[in-house]
Design a protein around this motif. Sequence first.
Motif, mmCIF file in Angstrom:
data_model
loop_
_atom_site.group_PDB
_atom_site.id
_atom_site.type_symbol
_atom_site.label_atom_id
_atom_site.label_comp_id
_atom_site.label_asym_id
_atom_site.label_seq_id
_atom_site.Cartn_x
_atom_site.Cartn_y
_atom_site.Cartn_z
ATOM 1 N N TYR A 196 49.672 21.557 -21.208
ATOM 2 C CA TYR A 196 49.284 20.163 -21.395
ATOM 3 C C TYR A 196 47.794 20.032 -21.693
ATOM 4 O O TYR A 196 47.384 19.151 -22.445
ATOM 5 C CB TYR A 196 49.632 19.335 -20.158
ATOM 6 C CG TYR A 196 51.093 19.008 -19.987
ATOM 7 C CD1 TYR A 196 52.057 19.518 -20.851
ATOM 8 C CD2 TYR A 196 51.523 18.185 -18.956
ATOM 9 C CE1 TYR A 196 53.392 19.227 -20.687
ATOM 10 C CE2 TYR A 196 52.866 17.877 -18.781
ATOM 11 C CZ TYR A 196 53.795 18.402 -19.652
ATOM 12 O OH TYR A 196 55.111 18.099 -19.480
ATOM 13 N N GLY A 197 46.983 20.909 -21.091
ATOM 14 C CA GLY A 197 45.547 20.859 -21.337
ATOM 15 C C GLY A 197 45.210 21.172 -22.787
ATOM 16 O O GLY A 197 44.398 20.476 -23.421
ATOM 17 N N VAL A 198 45.821 22.231 -23.339
ATOM 18 C CA VAL A 198 45.598 22.581 -24.742
ATOM 19 C C VAL A 198 46.108 21.467 -25.651
ATOM 20 O O VAL A 198 45.450 21.085 -26.624
ATOM 21 C CB VAL A 198 46.291 23.920 -25.074
ATOM 22 C CG1 VAL A 198 46.287 24.175 -26.578
ATOM 23 C CG2 VAL A 198 45.608 25.067 -24.341
ATOM 24 N N CYS A 199 47.281 20.929 -25.318
ATOM 25 C CA CYS A 199 47.847 19.837 -26.110
ATOM 26 C C CYS A 199 46.899 18.638 -26.141
ATOM 27 O O CYS A 199 46.623 18.073 -27.212
ATOM 28 C CB CYS A 199 49.199 19.438 -25.528
ATOM 29 S SG CYS A 199 50.005 18.063 -26.380
ATOM 30 N N ALA A 200 46.398 18.245 -24.973
ATOM 31 C CA ALA A 200 45.495 17.095 -24.902
ATOM 32 C C ALA A 200 44.216 17.357 -25.692
ATOM 33 O O ALA A 200 43.714 16.466 -26.395
ATOM 34 C CB ALA A 200 45.162 16.783 -23.448
ATOM 35 N N LEU A 201 43.663 18.573 -25.596
ATOM 36 C CA LEU A 201 42.422 18.904 -26.306
ATOM 37 C C LEU A 201 42.626 18.825 -27.818
ATOM 38 O O LEU A 201 41.793 18.256 -28.537
ATOM 39 C CB LEU A 201 41.958 20.301 -25.904
ATOM 40 C CG LEU A 201 40.683 20.809 -26.587
ATOM 41 C CD1 LEU A 201 39.502 19.892 -26.277
ATOM 42 C CD2 LEU A 201 40.373 22.241 -26.154
ATOM 43 N N LEU A 202 43.722 19.382 -28.318
ATOM 44 C CA LEU A 202 43.984 19.344 -29.753
ATOM 45 C C LEU A 202 44.198 17.915 -30.244
ATOM 46 O O LEU A 202 43.699 17.533 -31.311
ATOM 47 C CB LEU A 202 45.214 20.198 -30.077
ATOM 48 C CG LEU A 202 45.040 21.713 -29.920
ATOM 49 C CD1 LEU A 202 46.356 22.430 -30.173
ATOM 50 C CD2 LEU A 202 43.956 22.235 -30.857
ATOM 51 N N LEU A 203 44.925 17.126 -29.471
ATOM 52 C CA LEU A 203 45.131 15.732 -29.862
ATOM 53 C C LEU A 203 43.815 14.956 -29.846
ATOM 54 O O LEU A 203 43.583 14.086 -30.693
ATOM 55 C CB LEU A 203 46.144 15.076 -28.933
ATOM 56 C CG LEU A 203 47.595 15.553 -29.096
ATOM 57 C CD1 LEU A 203 48.469 15.015 -27.967
ATOM 58 C CD2 LEU A 203 48.152 15.108 -30.446
ATOM 59 N N LEU A 204 42.939 15.278 -28.878
ATOM 60 C CA LEU A 204 41.624 14.638 -28.833
ATOM 61 C C LEU A 204 40.827 14.959 -30.089
ATOM 62 O O LEU A 204 40.201 14.075 -30.702
ATOM 63 C CB LEU A 204 40.873 15.098 -27.587
ATOM 64 C CG LEU A 204 39.415 14.613 -27.451
ATOM 65 C CD1 LEU A 204 39.370 13.089 -27.368
ATOM 66 C CD2 LEU A 204 38.757 15.244 -26.231
ATOM 67 N N LEU A 205 40.838 16.228 -30.501
ATOM 68 C CA LEU A 205 40.107 16.629 -31.709
ATOM 69 C C LEU A 205 40.649 15.905 -32.941
ATOM 70 O O LEU A 205 39.891 15.429 -33.782
ATOM 71 C CB LEU A 205 40.202 18.148 -31.896
ATOM 72 C CG LEU A 205 39.456 19.001 -30.871
ATOM 73 C CD1 LEU A 205 39.741 20.488 -31.096
ATOM 74 C CD2 LEU A 205 37.955 18.736 -30.949
ATOM 75 N N VAL A 206 41.978 15.819 -33.045
ATOM 76 C CA VAL A 206 42.582 15.116 -34.182
ATOM 77 C C VAL A 206 42.172 13.646 -34.189
ATOM 78 O O VAL A 206 41.834 13.083 -35.242
ATOM 79 C CB VAL A 206 44.121 15.250 -34.134
ATOM 80 C CG1 VAL A 206 44.777 14.339 -35.168
ATOM 81 C CG2 VAL A 206 44.542 16.692 -34.373
ATOM 82 N N CYS A 207 42.172 13.025 -33.020
ATOM 83 C CA CYS A 207 41.782 11.613 -32.932
ATOM 84 C C CYS A 207 40.318 11.412 -33.316
ATOM 85 O O CYS A 207 39.975 10.459 -34.031
ATOM 86 C CB CYS A 207 42.037 11.084 -31.518
ATOM 87 S SG CYS A 207 43.777 10.875 -31.097
ATOM 88 N N LEU A 208 39.453 12.317 -32.847
ATOM 89 C CA LEU A 208 38.022 12.188 -33.157
ATOM 90 C C LEU A 208 37.759 12.406 -34.637
ATOM 91 O O LEU A 208 37.002 11.652 -35.268
ATOM 92 C CB LEU A 208 37.216 13.183 -32.314
ATOM 93 C CG LEU A 208 37.182 12.922 -30.806
ATOM 94 C CD1 LEU A 208 36.425 14.032 -30.087
ATOM 95 C CD2 LEU A 208 36.567 11.561 -30.502
ATOM 96 N N VAL A 209 38.391 13.433 -35.217
ATOM 97 C CA VAL A 209 38.186 13.716 -36.646
ATOM 98 C C VAL A 209 38.779 12.594 -37.498
ATOM 99 O O VAL A 209 38.192 12.185 -38.511
ATOM 100 C CB VAL A 209 38.821 15.074 -37.019
ATOM 101 C CG1 VAL A 209 38.810 15.265 -38.538
ATOM 102 C CG2 VAL A 209 38.087 16.210 -36.335
ATOM 103 N N GLY A 210 39.918 12.080 -37.101
ATOM 104 C CA GLY A 210 40.581 11.039 -37.876
ATOM 105 C C GLY A 210 40.096 9.637 -37.582
ATOM 106 O O GLY A 210 40.583 8.680 -38.185
ATOM 107 N N GLY A 211 39.153 9.496 -36.653
ATOM 108 C CA GLY A 211 38.644 8.171 -36.323
ATOM 109 C C GLY A 211 39.653 7.292 -35.619
ATOM 110 O O GLY A 211 39.600 6.058 -35.737
ATOM 111 N N VAL A 212 40.563 7.900 -34.876
ATOM 112 C CA VAL A 212 41.583 7.134 -34.156
ATOM 113 C C VAL A 212 40.972 6.587 -32.866
ATOM 114 O O VAL A 212 40.452 7.358 -32.055
ATOM 115 C CB VAL A 212 42.800 8.017 -33.813
ATOM 116 C CG1 VAL A 212 43.829 7.239 -33.002
ATOM 117 C CG2 VAL A 212 43.426 8.573 -35.091
#
Length: 334
Positions: A196-212
């Motif tokens: 879950y930690g890796v999943c959350a980190l990757l989703l955070l990166l996607v959100c930051l890069v995508g401006g979500v």
Amino acid sequence: MPPPQLRAPLDPLTSTAVVLAVAAVSSSAPLIAFAAAPALAIAFWRNALAVAVIGPYSLTRRRDEFAALRHGDGRRQAGYSALAGAALAVHFATWMPSTQLTSVATAAGLVATQPVWQGLIALGQGRRPPPVVWAGIGLAVLGALVATGADLRTDPRAFLGDLLAIGGAVAAAVYTALGERARTSLSTTTYTTVCYGVCALLLLLVCLVGGVPLTGFDDATWLAILGLVVGAQLLGHSMFNYALHRMSATTVSVLALLEAPGAALIAWLWLDQTPRPWALPGLGLLLVGVAVVLLGGARRQPGSPSARTLAAQSRAASAGSLAFGSGRRGRRSR
């Protein structure tokens, strides 16, 4: 050869646990469709808050196990756990947006084909599922074609949501296959914390890069996100795992398919998503096909996927619920 071990009669506590589990996971897809937030943001908070709950316990009680992840075989288990987290991130990044493009019913129904993809992954690994499993796969694929064809004829946007939901099912199957390897020596809490930690980190990166946007939501949306964490992410799967002490894995996995009418009822009463007639037979066939795959896995030939693996697959990543139809969507951000 020793006689098979008999399970104790089903007690009221286990029956209550199953009812609570079905109710909790049935709320997942409707809550996602209701929340007025981007699906990727919901996915991030769902995993991040789950880690915040289980992480302190895991890091305190499993210190030695976490230390072992840096050496020898532990590094391999850590790698599988991290890869499983990446697959879980792909699952959430595809399925959760699908609930905001198509109906709760169709998105949750298609993502529930996870055991079908698990059987195909087993075939790719050199394990041959028995013929009854192939029969179930055929029924499920036929049902999916009927259900998605209904959306293709009426709404291309909904059809895109169908494709995303199928992608989410494939990703969930990969997640479970990797998790099976990681769990050969890791405890549930250690594996879950890393994954879950890796999943959350990757989703955070996607959100930051995508401006979500990750904040600025209304109170109702935050309550929906908390409902996902407490309900489907923690309560639902905990209750299913508790039931495994008194029920077979296959029985639990088939009971988990009761998410279907549960989610359909919630979406109909709460979100006004009226069933679409053409989707009903397709999703009904899909549900029967998945049940046949699960039951066939319990009577497997040597070397085919285990019933416990298929059971875990049916519940993997708190994949929403099988349900029926379309109609008016819930409140959400576009």
